[in-house]
Design an enzyme around this catalytic site. Structure first.
Site, short mmCIF file in Angstrom:
data_model
loop_
_atom_site.label_atom_id
_atom_site.label_comp_id
_atom_site.label_asym_id
_atom_site.label_seq_id
_atom_site.Cartn_x
_atom_site.Cartn_y
_atom_site.Cartn_z
N MET A 142 33.98 32.69 45.29
CA MET A 142 33.49 33.01 45.47
C MET A 142 32.60 33.18 44.48
O MET A 142 32.43 34.43 43.61
CB MET A 142 32.74 34.50 45.86
CG MET A 142 33.85 34.74 46.66
SD MET A 142 33.92 37.14 48.28
CE MET A 142 34.81 36.53 49.56
N SER A 143 33.05 32.32 43.68
CA SER A 143 33.11 32.39 41.73
C SER A 143 33.19 31.34 41.52
O SER A 143 33.28 29.98 42.35
CB SER A 143 34.06 33.61 40.99
OG SER A 143 35.56 32.64 40.80
N TYR A 178 27.71 38.41 44.59
CA TYR A 178 28.12 39.21 45.30
C TYR A 178 27.73 40.62 44.87
O TYR A 178 27.97 41.62 45.70
CB TYR A 178 28.89 38.88 46.29
CG TYR A 178 30.52 39.54 45.71
CD1 TYR A 178 30.78 40.42 44.82
CD2 TYR A 178 31.39 38.56 45.51
CE1 TYR A 178 32.32 40.65 44.69
CE2 TYR A 178 32.21 38.53 44.93
CZ TYR A 178 32.77 39.64 44.30
OH TYR A 178 33.90 39.95 43.53
N GLU A 179 27.79 40.90 43.62
CA GLU A 179 27.60 42.08 42.87
C GLU A 179 26.40 42.18 42.45
O GLU A 179 25.89 43.94 42.16
CB GLU A 179 28.42 42.28 41.66
CG GLU A 179 29.57 42.25 41.54
CD GLU A 179 31.07 41.44 40.66
OE1 GLU A 179 30.85 43.49 39.66
OE2 GLU A 179 30.97 40.77 39.24
N SER A 186 40.76 36.95 39.56
CA SER A 186 41.37 38.11 40.18
C SER A 186 43.00 38.11 40.17
O SER A 186 43.43 36.99 40.34
CB SER A 186 41.22 38.55 41.95
OG SER A 186 39.73 38.74 41.70
N HIS A 226 30.09 38.66 39.86
CA HIS A 226 30.16 37.44 40.50
C HIS A 226 28.72 37.71 41.22
O HIS A 226 28.07 38.75 40.81
CB HIS A 226 30.92 38.18 41.22
CG HIS A 226 32.35 38.22 41.66
ND1 HIS A 226 33.26 39.15 40.57
CD2 HIS A 226 33.36 36.73 41.65
CE1 HIS A 226 34.39 38.81 40.25
NE2 HIS A 226 34.45 37.40 41.16
N ASN A 250 45.88 32.69 49.95
CA ASN A 250 45.89 33.40 51.32
C ASN A 250 45.04 31.57 52.29
O ASN A 250 44.77 30.87 50.95
CB ASN A 250 44.98 34.57 51.44
CG ASN A 250 43.15 34.25 51.13
OD1 ASN A 250 43.33 34.06 49.88
ND2 ASN A 250 42.56 33.84 51.80
N ALA A 295 40.81 33.53 42.03
CA ALA A 295 41.84 33.52 43.25
C ALA A 295 40.74 32.69 44.45
O ALA A 295 39.31 33.32 44.12
CB ALA A 295 42.07 35.23 43.30
N HIS A 344 41.25 41.65 50.18
CA HIS A 344 40.95 41.72 48.55
C HIS A 344 43.02 42.54 48.09
O HIS A 344 42.97 41.57 47.07
CB HIS A 344 39.79 42.57 47.80
CG HIS A 344 39.81 42.65 46.96
ND1 HIS A 344 40.27 41.10 46.30
CD2 HIS A 344 40.09 43.37 46.18
CE1 HIS A 344 39.68 41.38 45.06
NE2 HIS A 344 39.73 43.03 44.74
N HIS A 350 39.99 43.68 38.26
CA HIS A 350 38.81 42.77 36.95
C HIS A 350 39.41 44.11 35.94
O HIS A 350 38.74 44.99 36.21
CB HIS A 350 38.11 42.77 37.56
CG HIS A 350 37.63 41.11 38.12
ND1 HIS A 350 37.72 40.36 37.42
CD2 HIS A 350 37.69 41.39 39.63
CE1 HIS A 350 37.93 39.06 38.39
NE2 HIS A 350 37.98 39.80 39.74
#
Ligand code: HPA
Length: 266
Positions: A205-206, A79-80, A25, A77, A229, A107, A241, A55
């Site tokens: 998450m990746s 989560y997709e 990201s 991802h 963050n 990120a 996000h 992306h």
């Protein structure tokens, strides 16, 4: 796989990349000024389109300082809704194209006060908290062994060169352990505390599924987290996000600079 390789070889006229780069990201700026052949994921047989904001969803085949590269502008991802074997399909494609080295970027949220947003963290090791593994399913013995060793998933040799490049450019680096959770919800403060106690420095998450597959099929890998963050509970600002992409864009500039220097020197 066969159709994918045939399609890519035809589009790129048999271009043989030696280095693959996955941009997380907000790191899309890395590709500014690069010329080559870009192919949208939606055109590639076996690739699924990615819809995450920030992306681009394209593969770019290009040369950087004479080095043949393939760059993923955006990734798949868990989560997709893609199974992990699908999110890591591009890594297996890269292996078949002849890629020897891989740079994974992401990120990530910081789990430690002393790792502030804007930091660049070299991933020393990871903890897979996704609840699944990309190698589940029938094994392809031509790619790797059924029970692959996971020592030194992240290459010490590539880290050393990256550190030298950062030093030359006056960019500070941190090191740490990256924890991968499925998302898409951010962690609760209690989860953040747990990850920190268990030895994590950053959370995201990746990356981990791709790194596992790369190690499995003997691709030397460098992992880099751009800390965008503080994870939940570490600051008054709740993770969001927009902040992740914005910090990616700002702090991403210095990471892009070091990355280019690294590609030159590897
Ligand atoms: N948590 C999980 N993933 C993330 C974060 C976070 O705080 N920041 C960027 N990706």
């Amino acid at each position: 796989m066969h159709l994918t390789l045939e399609f890519i070889n035809e589009k790129t006229k048999g271009f043989k990349p030696e280095l693959a780069i996955v941009l997380g990201s907000g790191l899309g700026a890395f590709c500014e000024g690069l010329c080559g052949i870009s192919i949208p994921y939606s055109d590639i047989p076996g690739f699924s389109p990615t819809k995450v904001k920030g992306h681009k969803g394209e593969l770019l085949f290009c040369e950087i300082y004479g080095k043949k590269c393939v760059i993923m502008q955006g990734r798949f991802h868990y989560y997709e809704g893609h199974p992990l074997c699908q999110t890591t399909f591009p890594i297996k494609v890269f292996k078949r194209l002849g890629v020897k080295k891989l740079i994974l970027t992401n990120a990530a949220g910081s789990l430690k006060k002393e790792l502030p947003p804007g930091s660049i963290m070299l991933i020393d090791d990871h903890i897979n908290f996704m609840g699944s593994n990309p190698l589940i399913g029938e094994n392809d013995d031509t790619l790797g062994t059924r029970f692959p060793d996971m020592n030194e998933v992240y290459s010490k040799n590539m880290q050393k060169i990256f550190k030298e490049c950062a030093e030359k450019l006056g960019v500070e680096l941190k090191n740490g352990v990256y924890c991968a959770l499925s998302g898409p919800s951010y962690e609760t403060p209690a989860e953040v505390k747990m990850l920190s106690i268990l030895g994590g420095n950053a959370t995201g998450m990746s990356t981990v599924p791709e790194a596992i597959v790369a190690k499995y099929c003997s691709i030397e890998t460098l992992g880099i987290s751009l800390i965008t963050n503080y994870a939940a509970g570490l600051s008054d600002v709740a993770p969001n996000h927009k902040e992740v992409v914005e910090m990616g864009n700002t702090a991403g500039q210095k990471l892009c600079m070091v990355l280019k220097e690294f590609v030159k020197n590897i």
